[in-house]
Every structure is written in structure tokens, then in C-alpha cells.
Enzyme design. Structure first.
Site, PDB file in Angstrom:
ATOM      1  N   ASN A  63      -1.338   4.410 -12.091  1.00 51.26           N
ATOM      2  CA  ASN A  63      -0.010   4.136 -12.656  1.00 51.26           C
ATOM      3  C   ASN A  63       0.538   2.781 -12.182  1.00 51.26           C
ATOM      4  OD1 ASN A  63       0.611   4.639 -10.005  1.00 51.26           O
ATOM      5  ND2 ASN A  63       2.109   6.250 -10.394  1.00 51.26           N
TER       6      ASN A  63
ATOM      7  N   ASP B  13       0.171   1.943   4.440  1.00 52.70           N
ATOM      8  CA  ASP B  13       0.925   3.180   4.268  1.00 52.70           C
ATOM      9  C   ASP B  13       0.349   4.320   5.101  1.00 52.70           C
ATOM     10  OD1 ASP B  13      -1.403   3.402   2.755  1.00 52.70           O
ATOM     11  OD2 ASP B  13      -0.371   3.371   0.826  1.00 52.70           O
TER      12      ASP B  13
ATOM     13  N   HIS C  69       0.607   1.713  -9.029  1.00 50.40           N
ATOM     14  CA  HIS C  69       1.201   1.633  -7.687  1.00 50.40           C
ATOM     15  C   HIS C  69       0.360   0.763  -6.761  1.00 50.40           C
ATOM     16  CE1 HIS C  69      -0.985   5.572  -6.548  1.00 50.40           C
ATOM     17  NE2 HIS C  69      -1.361   4.740  -5.601  1.00 50.40           N
TER      18      HIS C  69
ATOM     19  N   GLU D  26       5.680   3.433  -5.942  1.00 53.20           N
ATOM     20  CA  GLU D  26       5.561   4.052  -7.259  1.00 53.20           C
ATOM     21  C   GLU D  26       6.398   3.279  -8.291  1.00 53.20           C
ATOM     22  OE1 GLU D  26       3.370   6.148  -7.715  1.00 53.20           O
ATOM     23  OE2 GLU D  26       3.220   7.655  -6.133  1.00 53.20           O
TER      24      GLU D  26
HETATM   25  C1  GLP Z   1      -3.603   5.536  -2.782  1.00 55.10           C
HETATM   26  C2  GLP Z   1      -3.212   4.506  -1.703  1.00 55.10           C
HETATM   27  C3  GLP Z   1      -3.246   3.113  -2.247  1.00 55.10           C
HETATM   28  C4  GLP Z   1      -4.540   2.927  -3.013  1.00 55.10           C
HETATM   29  C5  GLP Z   1      -4.512   3.757  -4.260  1.00 55.10           C
HETATM   30  C6  GLP Z   1      -5.825   3.720  -5.044  1.00 55.10           C
HETATM   31  O1  GLP Z   1      -2.535   6.307  -3.204  1.00 55.10           O
HETATM   32  N1  GLP Z   1      -1.947   4.746  -1.088  1.00 55.10           N
HETATM   33  O2  GLP Z   1      -3.108   2.178  -1.187  1.00 55.10           O
HETATM   34  O3  GLP Z   1      -4.708   1.578  -3.358  1.00 55.10           O
HETATM   35  O4  GLP Z   1      -4.176   5.089  -3.981  1.00 55.10           O
HETATM   36  O5  GLP Z   1      -6.774   4.525  -4.441  1.00 55.10           O
HETATM   37  P1  GLP Z   1      -8.318   4.509  -4.757  1.00 55.10           P
HETATM   38  O6  GLP Z   1      -8.842   3.253  -4.181  1.00 55.10           O
HETATM   39  O7  GLP Z   1      -8.848   5.723  -4.091  1.00 55.10           O
HETATM   40  O8  GLP Z   1      -8.445   4.552  -6.230  1.00 55.10           O
END
Ligand code: GLP
Length: 241
Positions: free
Chosen positions: A136, A67, A138, A143
Site C-alpha cells: 500500500n 521501526d 508504506h 501508513e
Molecule cells: C513491513 C516493514 C517495512 C517493510 C515492509 C515490506 O511492514 N515495517 O519496513 O519495508 O513491510 O516488507 P517486505 O520486504 O517483507 O515486503
């Protein structure tokens, strides 16, 4: 779904590095799906360390990131382009032309989504997709409510996701409101998926995932439709399971 239970974040990162290096060293050609967020940071550090110490080569590796924010210049410190350069790409020998991230600055965003899917397919699809999970549920920026057959698309970020990611920005107002993300369908087309889950703040999401109820309101539950998923999780994340 295979679950590898380890002690802590460091062990998650060591295990993930071991799995990635096994694929990187044995494949003649490899297409990796890569993720941003805090979770894979130490794994990337270990891959860099290994590259420096053992000269593991990435000449045969192509990478597609999950992303990117919409509207942030590539060189913005918070763009996922910059994140990946800083944590991984600048320190390994992967050829620049083999690195792909979604284009968050395209004039025609719909076309950018179609092009990204085509590029993935033209490279034979993703062999191994590295994933984190949002609290959540995702995955990527998919989402709750995202259709499980979705391809790369534009998303309005949930307020909770913007808040969670605000820690990287000066203020929440600066967190972009939209992103371009591989869809859940794109993720499920990967041949293999490696999901890393660390810490107490992910424990409820992980418990819900392991309940095995498939629900579009909980995007990560789509992974139950995939035949080759490995979850590496630490004690804190596994506390409710
Ligand atoms: C972000 C990214 C995801 C990631 C998630 C968790 O929004 N777009 O690809 O897996 O959040 O992030 P973190 O690893 O910082 O908890």
C-alpha cells in the site's frame, strides 16, 4: 530519483550490498538506517558473507532501525530486535552500543519517540537509509495518510499490513496492532535513501511511485521530495513501468 533495473531478487541484493559496502568501506564514520521485512534479508546475508570473507569492519558504523512492534519483548522471535540480531548484528563486528531500534516497550511511548529522534540527531543524522515498500506504499510503518513531516511516532497498523506480516506469526491475532516507526520526515532527513523493490506483489506500488504524483495517501511518494534516492528493482516489480 535514480532507478537501477536488475533481473531478479538476487541481483537486487547484490547491487544493494555493493552500494552499502562502498559507503561502509569509505566512510570514517557512518550512520546507517536499516529496515526489516523479507526484502533486505539476502542483502544482510551478503554483508555477513563479505564480513566473514573480507573482514569488512563495522566498528565505525552506528545503525538506527526504522521501526519496531509495540508490546513484543525484545527477545520475542518476531521482534525486529531479534530479526536484526539474527540476520545481521550477531554476525558482524558492529559494537552493541552503536545499535539502536525504537523502544516498543517503553512505559511512556511518546517520550520514547522523542528520545529516538534525539538519538538520531545526536549522531549527526542518518547517512544512508535502506528502505523496503509495503504494497500500500508504506515506508517503515508509515501508513497512508501519514504527514510527510512526521517524526518518530506510534502507529495503528493497517489491516492489510497486519495481514501481510502475519506470515511471520502463528496467526493474524498475534500480529501486534501498533508499532513505533520513524516518521516520513525522519526518513526524508537521511542524506541518502536506497529503496529495494522486488517481485510482482510490489509491482503496482512501484508503478504508482514512478508516476511521480506526490500524495499523502501513498507514503512512498514523499521520496520525490528527496534529492538522493536510488531505487533498485527487479523485472517482476517493474512489469507495469
Ligand atoms: C513491513 C516493514 C517495512 C517493510 C515492509 C515490506 O511492514 N515495517 O519496513 O519495508 O513491510 O516488507 P517486505 O520486504 O517483507 O515486503
Amino acid at each position: 530519483m535514480q532507478i537501477i533495473r536488475v533481473e531478479d531478487y538476487e541481483d537486487i541484493s547484490k547491487k544493494a550490498t555493493e552500494i552499502l559496502l562502498d559507503r561502509i568501506r569509505t566512510a570514517e564514520k557512518l550512520v546507517l538506517g536499516l529496515a526489516t521485512g523479507s526484502t533486505p534479508v539476502l542483502t544482510y546475508q551478503y554483508l555477513v558473507k563479505d564480513h566473514q570473507e573480507n573482514q569488512t569492519s563495522y566498528q565505525h558504523v552506528t545503525s538506527f532501525n526504522l521501526d519496531e512492534y509495540i508490546g513484543l519483548p525484545v527477545e520475542d522471535p518476531n521482534s525486529y530486535h531479534t530479526f536484526m540480531d539474527h540476520h545481521l548484528f550477531n554476525h558482524i563486528d558492529i559494537p552493541r552500543e552503536q545499535i539502536f531500534l525504537p523502544n516498543g516497550l517503553a512505559d511512556n511511548q511518546q517520550q520514547a519517540c522523542i528520545d529516538y529522534e534525539k538519538q538520531i540527531q545526536n549522531h549527526g543524522g542518518i547517512d544512508l537509509q535502506l528502505l523496503g515498500i509495503g504494497s500500500n506504499g508504506h515506508i517503515g510503518f508509515n501508513e497512508p495518510g501519514t504527514p510527510f513531516d512526521s517524526a518518530t511516532h506510534i502507529v495503528d497498523l493497517a489491516e492489510s499490513t497486519r495481514k501481510a506480516n502475519a506470515r511471520f506469526f502463528d496467526s493474524i491475532e498475534e500480529v501486534p496492532k501498533q508499532a513505533i516507526t520513524m516518521g516520513i520526515g525522519s526518513i526524508l532527513r537521511s542524506k541518502e535513501i536506497l529503496l529495494l523493490v522486488s517481485g510482482e506483489k510490489k509491482s503496482k506500488a512501484l508503478a504508482r511511485l514512478l508516476e511521480k504524483q506526490v500524495d499523502s495517501q501513498f507514503p512512498a511518494s514523499a521520496l520525490h521530495h528527496h534529492a538522493h534516492v536510488t531505487i533498485v528493482a527487479d523485472k517482476a516489480a517493474l512489469q507495469y513501468t
